[in-house]
Design a protein around this motif. Structure first.
Motif, PDB file in Angstrom:
ATOM      1  N   ALA A 285       0.851  -1.191   0.000  1.00 24.63           N
ATOM      2  CA  ALA A 285       0.000   0.000   0.000  1.00 24.63           C
ATOM      3  C   ALA A 285       0.882   1.234   0.000  1.00 24.63           C
ATOM      4  O   ALA A 285       1.996   1.217   0.528  1.00 24.63           O
ATOM      5  CB  ALA A 285      -0.925   0.010   1.217  1.00 24.63           C
ATOM      6  N   VAL A 286       0.379   2.302  -0.610  1.00 23.62           N
ATOM      7  CA  VAL A 286       1.043   3.604  -0.608  1.00 23.62           C
ATOM      8  C   VAL A 286      -0.025   4.636  -0.281  1.00 23.62           C
ATOM      9  O   VAL A 286      -1.139   4.568  -0.805  1.00 23.62           O
ATOM     10  CB  VAL A 286       1.697   3.922  -1.968  1.00 23.62           C
ATOM     11  N   ALA A 287       0.291   5.584   0.596  1.00 20.86           N
ATOM     12  CA  ALA A 287      -0.716   6.565   1.000  1.00 20.86           C
ATOM     13  C   ALA A 287      -0.066   7.890   1.325  1.00 20.86           C
ATOM     14  O   ALA A 287       1.082   7.938   1.790  1.00 20.86           O
ATOM     15  CB  ALA A 287      -1.500   6.056   2.211  1.00 20.86           C
ATOM     16  N   GLN A 288      -0.806   8.964   1.077  1.00 21.47           N
ATOM     17  CA  GLN A 288      -0.421  10.268   1.594  1.00 21.47           C
ATOM     18  C   GLN A 288      -1.206  10.505   2.877  1.00 21.47           C
ATOM     19  O   GLN A 288      -2.437  10.460   2.880  1.00 21.47           O
ATOM     20  CB  GLN A 288      -0.727  11.386   0.606  1.00 21.47           C
ATOM     21  N   ILE A 289      -0.482  10.734   3.965  1.00 24.59           N
ATOM     22  CA  ILE A 289      -1.098  10.969   5.268  1.00 24.59           C
ATOM     23  C   ILE A 289      -0.487  12.231   5.851  1.00 24.59           C
ATOM     24  O   ILE A 289       0.735  12.318   6.011  1.00 24.59           O
ATOM     25  CB  ILE A 289      -0.869   9.774   6.222  1.00 24.59           C
ATOM     26  N   ARG A 290      -1.309  13.203   6.130  1.00 23.95           N
ATOM     27  CA  ARG A 290      -0.855  14.495   6.653  1.00 23.95           C
ATOM     28  C   ARG A 290       0.196  15.127   5.736  1.00 23.95           C
ATOM     29  O   ARG A 290       1.155  15.742   6.187  1.00 23.95           O
ATOM     30  CB  ARG A 290      -0.287  14.350   8.068  1.00 23.95           C
ATOM     31  N   GLY A 291       0.012  14.951   4.437  1.00 24.26           N
ATOM     32  CA  GLY A 291       0.918  15.561   3.486  1.00 24.26           C
ATOM     33  C   GLY A 291       2.216  14.815   3.285  1.00 24.26           C
ATOM     34  O   GLY A 291       3.103  15.297   2.568  1.00 24.26           O
ATOM     35  N   GLU A 292       2.369  13.640   3.888  1.00 29.10           N
ATOM     36  CA  GLU A 292       3.583  12.852   3.764  1.00 29.10           C
ATOM     37  C   GLU A 292       3.267  11.522   3.092  1.00 29.10           C
ATOM     38  O   GLU A 292       2.119  11.060   3.118  1.00 29.10           O
ATOM     39  CB  GLU A 292       4.207  12.621   5.141  1.00 29.10           C
ATOM     40  N   ALA A 293       4.278  10.911   2.494  1.00 30.04           N
ATOM     41  CA  ALA A 293       4.079   9.654   1.773  1.00 30.04           C
ATOM     42  C   ALA A 293       4.506   8.482   2.644  1.00 30.04           C
ATOM     43  O   ALA A 293       5.574   8.511   3.263  1.00 30.04           O
ATOM     44  CB  ALA A 293       4.876   9.657   0.469  1.00 30.04           C
ATOM     45  N   PHE A 294       3.668   7.452   2.680  1.00 29.01           N
ATOM     46  CA  PHE A 294       3.940   6.236   3.439  1.00 29.01           C
ATOM     47  C   PHE A 294       3.917   5.050   2.475  1.00 29.01           C
ATOM     48  O   PHE A 294       2.934   4.857   1.750  1.00 29.01           O
ATOM     49  CB  PHE A 294       2.900   6.035   4.540  1.00 29.01           C
ATOM     50  N   PHE A 295       4.993   4.265   2.489  1.00 30.06           N
ATOM     51  CA  PHE A 295       5.103   3.071   1.656  1.00 30.06           C
ATOM     52  C   PHE A 295       5.095   1.849   2.576  1.00 30.06           C
ATOM     53  O   PHE A 295       5.994   1.681   3.405  1.00 30.06           O
ATOM     54  CB  PHE A 295       6.395   3.107   0.833  1.00 30.06           C
ATOM     55  N   PHE A 296       4.085   1.004   2.436  1.00 27.93           N
ATOM     56  CA  PHE A 296       3.886  -0.140   3.322  1.00 27.93           C
ATOM     57  C   PHE A 296       4.325  -1.432   2.633  1.00 27.93           C
ATOM     58  O   PHE A 296       3.982  -1.685   1.475  1.00 27.93           O
ATOM     59  CB  PHE A 296       2.411  -0.272   3.703  1.00 27.93           C
ATOM     60  N   LYS A 297       5.055  -2.248   3.391  1.00 25.84           N
ATOM     61  CA  LYS A 297       5.432  -3.577   2.921  1.00 25.84           C
ATOM     62  C   LYS A 297       5.469  -4.517   4.113  1.00 25.84           C
ATOM     63  O   LYS A 297       6.240  -4.306   5.061  1.00 25.84           O
ATOM     64  CB  LYS A 297       6.802  -3.557   2.238  1.00 25.84           C
ATOM     65  N   GLY A 298       4.648  -5.570   4.069  1.00 22.12           N
ATOM     66  CA  GLY A 298       4.589  -6.486   5.198  1.00 22.12           C
ATOM     67  C   GLY A 298       4.191  -5.745   6.463  1.00 22.12           C
ATOM     68  O   GLY A 298       3.228  -4.978   6.478  1.00 22.12           O
ATOM     69  N   LYS A 299       4.956  -5.951   7.536  1.00 18.27           N
ATOM     70  CA  LYS A 299       4.670  -5.302   8.817  1.00 18.27           C
ATOM     71  C   LYS A 299       5.365  -3.952   8.954  1.00 18.27           C
ATOM     72  O   LYS A 299       5.345  -3.355  10.025  1.00 18.27           O
ATOM     73  CB  LYS A 299       5.119  -6.222   9.959  1.00 18.27           C
ATOM     74  N   TYR A 300       5.960  -3.451   7.869  1.00 21.95           N
ATOM     75  CA  TYR A 300       6.820  -2.274   7.955  1.00 21.95           C
ATOM     76  C   TYR A 300       6.355  -1.176   7.002  1.00 21.95           C
ATOM     77  O   TYR A 300       5.533  -1.398   6.108  1.00 21.95           O
ATOM     78  CB  TYR A 300       8.264  -2.667   7.627  1.00 21.95           C
ATOM     79  N   PHE A 301       6.933   0.014   7.199  1.00 16.47           N
ATOM     80  CA  PHE A 301       6.668   1.104   6.274  1.00 16.47           C
ATOM     81  C   PHE A 301       7.839   2.080   6.271  1.00 16.47           C
ATOM     82  O   PHE A 301       8.593   2.194   7.235  1.00 16.47           O
ATOM     83  CB  PHE A 301       5.365   1.836   6.627  1.00 16.47           C
ATOM     84  N   TRP A 302       7.987   2.775   5.142  1.00 13.86           N
ATOM     85  CA  TRP A 302       8.924   3.890   5.001  1.00 13.86           C
ATOM     86  C   TRP A 302       8.109   5.167   4.881  1.00 13.86           C
ATOM     87  O   TRP A 302       6.971   5.152   4.406  1.00 13.86           O
ATOM     88  CB  TRP A 302       9.788   3.730   3.750  1.00 13.86           C
ATOM     89  N   ARG A 303       8.727   6.270   5.256  1.00 16.63           N
ATOM     90  CA  ARG A 303       8.000   7.539   5.263  1.00 16.63           C
ATOM     91  C   ARG A 303       8.837   8.634   4.617  1.00 16.63           C
ATOM     92  O   ARG A 303      10.030   8.774   4.899  1.00 16.63           O
ATOM     93  CB  ARG A 303       7.664   7.916   6.702  1.00 16.63           C
ATOM     94  N   LEU A 304       8.211   9.425   3.741  1.00 15.91           N
ATOM     95  CA  LEU A 304       8.819  10.612   3.156  1.00 15.91           C
ATOM     96  C   LEU A 304       8.135  11.831   3.743  1.00 15.91           C
ATOM     97  O   LEU A 304       6.906  11.929   3.733  1.00 15.91           O
ATOM     98  CB  LEU A 304       8.664  10.630   1.631  1.00 15.91           C
TER      99      LEU A 304
END
Length: 546
Positions: A285-304
């Motif tokens: 999954a990929v989402a913009q949350i509060r103006g930031e980008a979140f990239f989800f994989k498995g139990k983890y995520f990266w944030r821009l």
């Protein structure tokens, strides 16, 4: 006092002249001995005293005479009249080596012991309302069964019925709760929980030696992942609820929560073999949350961040950031932020959760049918700024939803794609702060400018390169030069073609466990920055540094 407390002898009452006779006392001792598997002599010998000193459940184990008296009275409800039961751990142990995730996982598996063989389904909820409320308490805690410190009574649970404590389960917080421990003086939490949840679904104490419903603590019962109830207990619960004929996805998720090997799981440092690499994967999954980008994989995520910086090369764990997601949830299907109230919606299979900031709302999870979506969930979800509608994607279909009225627009589902040049089946989609919409499939993405119905020229492009600050996919030779191609010990400042920046360091030496822990701790702290006040952040930083 002990015999009266556990139902073998009515309490003496000097005010009415009702005193205990030696004959009554002897009969009570004999009944207690018989129920405990000892020779019924009626004499308070050393074996009887030793059994009385054994840690046990707080609920009484009355002799046959008391049971007969109760049978002559109107029977109280002793079973649930519904099959789907919610549970939550309301308070956790205060001074225990067991972390909260371990406690919740042990509760899950102890309930699963009973749901595996009956039509009962148990699901954890995060709100204040649950059928089975679980507490760790000390001494007098507001019911008729006060705890007495280490040893003695260790736990109790309330039978089903028409009272507000029905099903509630209490553990003595003064006990040394253990799990997979060699400590002979500890109290195995899983074994006690299986017993108490037997009470919570209506089973009383029995004298059968091999039964898990004996009132006395018998030590660990085995591995929670493989434990099965003794035959006597299975027969009793089948008589009450019947036999399970199918497996409910609510009661038995495909991926149950993991249990740590050591008893102490306060550290949440992920195993290296479990952590995905951002440069050679596609995302759940990929989402913009509060103006930031979140990239989800498995139990983890990266944030821009808003200014296009990757917070860390290492991912953070979903469960540490969004409290209330189930422990067994090992991935998500789609995530988006609602434009109507800026709450965050997570989808997995047939269920969804709504979060306000980092906290799950009460009453979740709920079925995706709330959105008029069919069973099976969604592949992607995002809100399009052009018409302020939310789009859901599944296989070759898409739906258009109005988050303000909470209604699906008429005429949907429709065949994908709405946007020319975008794949008909998607993994992820999101709107970004530049006004464009981005669609992801596999390791590539497509860009659609605001208001356009066609992908921009030059797409697809590499997701890893443009969003996650990656060069070529890592190979064996790159490991010697660091995870991202930088020579060992060199400080690297990277910038992608679209201006996303990250600053990283590699070390000449192999990273020590402490260093890994600090890296994860720092990552988590950075992720929390926009959502908590400075005073809380100082507390978090101090706790992570300990």
């Amino acid at each position: 006092e002990w015999l009266s407390r556990f139902g073998y002898l009515p309490p003496a009452d000097p005010a009415t002249g009702q005193l205990q006779t030696q004959e009554e006392l002897s009969k009570a001792i004999a009944a207690m001995q018989q129920f405990g598997g000892l020779e019924a002599t009626g004499i308070l010998d050393e074996a009887t005293l030793a059994l009385m000193r054994t840690p046990r459940c707080s609920l009484p184990a009355p002799p046959a005479a008391a049971q007969a008296r109760r049978r002559r009275q109107a029977a109280a409800p002793t079973k649930w009249n519904k099959r789907n039961l919610s549970w939550r751990v309301r308070t956790f142990p205060r001074d225990s080596p067991l972390g909260r995730d371990t406690v919740r996982a042990l509760m899950y598996y102890a309930l699963k012991v009973w749901s595996d063989i009956t039509p009962l389904n148990f699901h954890e909820v995060a709100g204040s309302t649950a059928d089975i409320q679980i507490d760790f308490s000390r001494a007098d805690h507001g019911d008729s069964y006060p705890f007495d410190g280490p040893g003695g009574t260790v736990a109790h649970a309330f039978f089903p019925g028409n009272h507000h404590t029905a099903g509630d389960t209490h553990f003595d917080d003064d006990e040394a709760w253990t799990f997979r421990s060699a400590d002979a003086h500890g109290m195995d939490l899983f074994a006690v929980a299986v017993h108490e949840f037997g009470h919570a679904i209506g089973l009383s104490h029995v004298a059968t030696a091999r039964s898990v419903m004996r009132p006395y603590y018998q030590g660990p019962v085995g591995d929670p992942l493989r434990y099965g109830l003794p035959y006597e207990d299975r027969v009793r619960v089948w008589q009450r609820y019947g036999v399970r004929e199918f497996v409910s996805p609510t009661a038995q998720p495909e991926d149950p929560p993991l249990l740590p090997e050591p008893p102490n799981n306060r550290s949440s440092i992920p195993s290296l073999k479990d952590v995905p690499h951002r440069c050679n994967t596609h995302f759940d999954a990929v989402a913009q949350i509060r103006g930031e980008a979140f990239f989800f994989k498995g139990k983890y995520f990266w944030r821009l961040t808003r200014d296009r910086h990757l917070v860390s090369l290492q991912p953070a764990q979903m469960h540490r950031f969004w409290r209330g997601l189930p422990l067994h949830l090992d991935s998500v299907d789609a995530v988006y932020e609602r434009t109507s109230d800026h709450k965050i919606v997570f989808f997995k299979g047939d269920r969804y959760w709504v979060f306000k900031d980092n906290n799950v709302e009460e009453g979740y999870p709920r079925p995706v049918s709330d959105f008029s979506l069919p069973p099976g969930g969604v592949d992607a979800a995002f809100s399009w700024a052009h018409n302020d509608r939310t789009y859901f994607f599944k296989d070759q279909l898409y739906w258009r939803y109005d988050d303000h009225t909470r209604r699906m627009d008429p005429g949907y589902p429709a065949q994908s794609p709405l946007w020319k040049g975008v794949p008909s089946a998607l993994d992820d989609a999101m709107r970004w702060s530049d006004g464009a919409s981005y669609f992801f499939r596999g390791r590539e993405y497509w860009k659609v400018l605001d208001g356009e119905l066609e992908a921009a020229p030059g797409y697809p492009q590499s997701t890893a390169r443009d969003w996650l600050v990656c060069g070529d996919p890592p190979d064996d030779s790159s490991e010697a030069a660091g995870a991202d191609g930088a020579p060992p010990g060199q400080h690297e400042q990277s910038r992608s073609g679209d201006g996303y920046e990250v600053c990283s360091c590699t070390s000449l030496a192999s990273p020590l466990p402490v260093a890994s822990g600090l890296l994860v701790a720092a990552t988590t702290l950075l992720l929390l920055l926009p959502l908590f006040p400075p005073s809380v952040l100082w507390t978090v930083a101090w706790a992570l540094a300990l």
